[in-house]
Design a protein around this motif. Structure first.
Motif, short mmCIF file in Angstrom:
data_model
loop_
_atom_site.label_atom_id
_atom_site.label_comp_id
_atom_site.label_asym_id
_atom_site.label_seq_id
_atom_site.Cartn_x
_atom_site.Cartn_y
_atom_site.Cartn_z
N THR A 53 0.85 -1.19 0.00
CA THR A 53 0.00 0.00 0.00
C THR A 53 0.88 1.24 0.00
O THR A 53 2.07 1.18 0.37
CB THR A 53 -0.91 0.04 1.24
OG1 THR A 53 -0.09 0.17 2.40
CG2 THR A 53 -1.78 -1.20 1.35
N LEU A 54 0.32 2.37 -0.40
CA LEU A 54 1.09 3.61 -0.39
C LEU A 54 1.48 4.00 1.03
O LEU A 54 2.53 4.59 1.26
CB LEU A 54 0.29 4.75 -1.03
CG LEU A 54 0.23 4.73 -2.55
CD1 LEU A 54 -0.62 5.88 -3.06
CD2 LEU A 54 1.61 4.79 -3.16
N ARG A 71 1.78 10.26 -3.90
CA ARG A 71 0.65 10.39 -2.96
C ARG A 71 -0.50 11.17 -3.59
O ARG A 71 -1.67 10.88 -3.36
CB ARG A 71 1.11 11.06 -1.67
CG ARG A 71 1.94 10.13 -0.81
CD ARG A 71 2.20 10.72 0.57
NE ARG A 71 3.00 9.82 1.35
CZ ARG A 71 4.32 9.94 1.55
NH1 ARG A 71 4.97 10.95 1.01
NH2 ARG A 71 4.98 9.06 2.28
N GLY A 74 -2.36 8.91 -5.66
CA GLY A 74 -3.14 8.03 -4.79
C GLY A 74 -4.44 8.65 -4.31
O GLY A 74 -5.36 7.94 -3.90
N ILE A 98 2.83 0.81 -7.77
CA ILE A 98 1.90 1.93 -7.88
C ILE A 98 0.74 1.48 -8.74
O ILE A 98 0.69 1.64 -9.94
CB ILE A 98 2.59 3.17 -8.48
CG1 ILE A 98 3.77 3.54 -7.61
CG2 ILE A 98 1.60 4.31 -8.61
CD1 ILE A 98 4.65 4.60 -8.19
N TRP A 100 -3.78 0.70 -8.32
CA TRP A 100 -4.94 0.86 -7.45
C TRP A 100 -5.22 -0.46 -6.77
O TRP A 100 -5.38 -1.48 -7.42
CB TRP A 100 -6.15 1.33 -8.25
CG TRP A 100 -7.38 1.36 -7.41
CD1 TRP A 100 -8.46 0.56 -7.51
CD2 TRP A 100 -7.64 2.21 -6.30
NE1 TRP A 100 -9.37 0.85 -6.54
CE2 TRP A 100 -8.89 1.86 -5.78
CE3 TRP A 100 -6.92 3.22 -5.68
CZ2 TRP A 100 -9.46 2.49 -4.68
CZ3 TRP A 100 -7.49 3.85 -4.60
CH2 TRP A 100 -8.73 3.49 -4.10
#
Length: 108
Positions: A53-54, A71, A74, A98, A100
């Motif tokens: 996850t980010l 970010r 995101g 990167i 979704w």
């Protein structure tokens, strides 16, 4: 809805939620629960070796990776604006990470 019913009833009794708000929040709780369950089911079926996850991404591993830009991507403003994003770069910079990985976004 049973999972959050008591908490929402307490909010309603405490005056935090009106009748309509109570129903809307309760329904939104259920929609969120269903989306989360569906996402977890898809994640399980995909059999990913690990989930990234980010929030957990180590931006310090590469000084060339623009953390603020990533970010910003995101936040999905580009998606809601109907725009496209193309990621390109040399091997090993983190393009694969990167992607979704949340519930299906809704464009309105």
């Amino acid at each position: 809805m049973l999972e959050t019913l008591d908490a929402r009833l307490n909010q309603a009794h405490g005056g935090e939620l009106g009748h309509l708000d109570f129903l809307q929040v309760l329904c939104q709780d259920e929609i969120t629960r269903r989306e989360t369950v569906a996402f977890q089911r898809r994640l399980h079926r995909a059999k990913f070796e690990q989930q990234a996850t980010l929030e957990e991404f180590d931006f310090t591993a590469s000084s060339k990776l623009p953390a603020a830009q990533i970010r910003d991507l995101g936040a999905l403003r580009w998606l809601h604006a109907g725009e496209s994003v193309i990621l390109f770069g040399p091997v090993g910079v983190g393009k694969t990470h990167i992607r979704w990985s949340g519930p299906s976004p809704r464009v309105r």
